[in-house]
Design a protein around this motif. Structure first.
Motif, PDB file in Angstrom:
ATOM      1  N   ASP A 111       0.863  -1.176   0.000  1.00  8.73           N
ATOM      2  CA  ASP A 111       0.000   0.000   0.000  1.00  8.73           C
ATOM      3  C   ASP A 111       0.901   1.229   0.000  1.00  8.73           C
ATOM      4  OD1 ASP A 111      -1.685   2.133   0.568  1.00  8.73           O
ATOM      5  OD2 ASP A 111      -2.811   1.050   2.093  1.00  8.73           O
ATOM      6  N   PRO A 112       0.794   2.098  -1.012  1.00  5.22           N
ATOM      7  CA  PRO A 112       1.668   3.274  -1.074  1.00  5.22           C
ATOM      8  C   PRO A 112       1.514   4.201   0.132  1.00  5.22           C
ATOM      9  CG  PRO A 112       0.120   3.240  -2.939  1.00  5.22           C
ATOM     10  CD  PRO A 112      -0.128   2.018  -2.126  1.00  5.22           C
ATOM     11  N   ALA A 113       0.358   4.136   0.791  1.00  4.05           N
ATOM     12  CA  ALA A 113       0.137   4.984   1.963  1.00  4.05           C
ATOM     13  C   ALA A 113       0.681   4.341   3.232  1.00  4.05           C
ATOM     14  CB  ALA A 113      -1.354   5.272   2.120  1.00  4.05           C
ATOM     15  N   GLY A 114       1.252   3.141   3.098  1.00  4.72           N
ATOM     16  CA  GLY A 114       1.835   2.476   4.260  1.00  4.72           C
ATOM     17  C   GLY A 114       0.855   1.645   5.060  1.00  4.72           C
ATOM     18  N   GLY A 115      -0.311   1.400   4.505  1.00  7.29           N
ATOM     19  CA  GLY A 115      -1.319   0.603   5.212  1.00  7.29           C
ATOM     20  C   GLY A 115      -1.144  -0.869   4.954  1.00  7.29           C
ATOM     21  N   ARG A 116      -2.266  -1.580   4.980  1.00  9.28           N
ATOM     22  CA  ARG A 116      -2.243  -3.030   4.762  1.00  9.28           C
ATOM     23  C   ARG A 116      -1.804  -3.349   3.339  1.00  9.28           C
ATOM     24  NH1 ARG A 116      -7.184  -6.178   7.345  1.00  9.28           N
ATOM     25  NH2 ARG A 116      -5.984  -7.741   6.246  1.00  9.28           N
ATOM     26  N   ILE A 117      -1.225  -4.524   3.176  1.00  8.23           N
ATOM     27  CA  ILE A 117      -0.851  -4.940   1.838  1.00  8.23           C
ATOM     28  C   ILE A 117      -2.099  -5.320   1.045  1.00  8.23           C
ATOM     29  CG2 ILE A 117       1.459  -5.634   2.523  1.00  8.23           C
ATOM     30  CD1 ILE A 117       0.591  -8.501   2.559  1.00  8.23           C
ATOM     31  N   ILE A 118      -1.993  -5.255  -0.271  1.00  6.79           N
ATOM     32  CA  ILE A 118      -3.130  -5.476  -1.160  1.00  6.79           C
ATOM     33  C   ILE A 118      -2.959  -6.831  -1.847  1.00  6.79           C
ATOM     34  CG2 ILE A 118      -4.360  -4.564  -3.165  1.00  6.79           C
ATOM     35  CD1 ILE A 118      -2.922  -1.804  -2.365  1.00  6.79           C
ATOM     36  N   ARG A 154      -4.609 -16.814   8.592  1.00  2.00           N
ATOM     37  CA  ARG A 154      -4.808 -15.392   8.887  1.00  2.00           C
ATOM     38  C   ARG A 154      -3.734 -14.503   8.292  1.00  2.00           C
ATOM     39  NH1 ARG A 154      -6.016 -15.492  15.342  1.00  2.00           N
ATOM     40  NH2 ARG A 154      -7.616 -17.101  15.317  1.00  2.00           N
ATOM     41  N   GLY A 155      -2.578 -15.076   8.025  1.00  5.78           N
ATOM     42  CA  GLY A 155      -1.467 -14.300   7.498  1.00  5.78           C
ATOM     43  C   GLY A 155      -1.333 -14.464   6.002  1.00  5.78           C
ATOM     44  N   ILE A 156      -0.664 -15.512   5.593  1.00  2.88           N
ATOM     45  CA  ILE A 156      -0.316 -15.690   4.182  1.00  2.88           C
ATOM     46  C   ILE A 156      -1.552 -15.757   3.291  1.00  2.88           C
ATOM     47  CG2 ILE A 156       0.827 -17.239   2.542  1.00  2.88           C
ATOM     48  CD1 ILE A 156       2.743 -17.949   4.944  1.00  2.88           C
ATOM     49  N   ALA A 157      -2.489 -16.637   3.583  1.00  7.47           N
ATOM     50  CA  ALA A 157      -3.667 -16.787   2.722  1.00  7.47           C
ATOM     51  C   ALA A 157      -4.519 -15.521   2.694  1.00  7.47           C
ATOM     52  CB  ALA A 157      -4.495 -17.980   3.186  1.00  7.47           C
ATOM     53  N   CYS A 160      -2.880 -12.521   0.854  1.00  7.62           N
ATOM     54  CA  CYS A 160      -2.490 -12.684  -0.545  1.00  7.62           C
ATOM     55  C   CYS A 160      -3.644 -13.022  -1.481  1.00  7.62           C
ATOM     56  CB  CYS A 160      -1.400 -13.748  -0.663  1.00  7.62           C
ATOM     57  SG  CYS A 160       0.120 -13.291   0.198  1.00  7.62           S
ATOM     58  N   ALA A 161      -4.747 -13.523  -0.952  1.00  7.18           N
ATOM     59  CA  ALA A 161      -5.888 -13.891  -1.789  1.00  7.18           C
ATOM     60  C   ALA A 161      -7.170 -13.742  -0.975  1.00  7.18           C
ATOM     61  CB  ALA A 161      -5.731 -15.319  -2.299  1.00  7.18           C
TER      62      ALA A 161
END
Length: 196
Positions: A111-118, A154-157, A160-161
């Motif tokens: 996330d360019p704003a530094g938030g959660r990953i997309i 809760r993390g990887i899956a 990422c999807a």
């Protein structure tokens, strides 16, 4: 469905290898295509390189060493992981697979704003883990809080999807498992794989 089946065990005659063979043969018998990625047999290097880490937060992640593996992940509709749990965690080679292949621009965007990953793994609809642990069920679940399942689900899956068919089958107390208990676990794997 095209399945990327990732095996993470150093011994070719391990129970994990038996689980992978059972999953592969059952999935293929049900009409699915299976791409077996045996991390040890393919000599996968789990170490994140300087170039990869240096480019991690840039617009151009350096995937020169992992492009082939990334292509295999991106070609898949489902991901099935087969591995033992060591010290209540992934084998180092599997952790390295996540570090190097589930990379920015592949599995997620920063996330360019530094938030959660997309999330970016829109192609992956199924995420299964077929695993063993040397500890009894109560130690893994009650004492440790099932850390591997939490990390995967809760993390990887989740990061990422979206909307995944997530399942985890574990054979607990593997170090003392009888032949009958191992066969019963292989039957559980067969039933799960044939349900797809």
């Amino acid at each position: 469905m095209r399945i990327l089946l990732v095996l993470a065990h150093p011994l070719e005659d391990s129970f994990a290898a038996s689980v992978a063979r059972e999953a592969q043969s059952t999935l293929e018998a049900s009409g699915h295509s299976v791409d077996l990625l045996d991390l040890y047999r393919e000599d996968f290097d789990p170490r994140l390189s300087v170039a990869e880490r240096s480019s991690y937060f840039s617009d151009n992640y350096n995937d020169a060493s992992t492009a082939g593996l990334i292509a295999r992940l991106q070609a898949a509709d489902g991901l099935v992981l087969v591995f033992p749990q060591w010290w209540f965690n992934f084998p180092a080679i599997l952790k390295g697979f996540f570090d190097r292949v589930f990379a920015p621009g592949v599995a997620f965007d920063n996330d360019p704003a530094g938030g959660r990953i997309i999330p970016r793994l829109h192609n992956i609809k199924l995420f299964w883990a077929l695993t063993t642990t040397g500890s009894p069920w109560w130690v893994v679940h009650l004492y440790m809080g099932n850390p591997v399942k939490r990390l995967l689900k809760r993390g990887i899956a989740a990061f990422c999807a979206k909307g995944l068919n997530f399942r985890m089958l574990s054979l607990h107390d593997m170090d003392r498992a009888t032949d009958a208990k191992r066969k019963a676990h292989l039957e559980r794997v067969r039933r799960l794989a044939s349900s797809l």
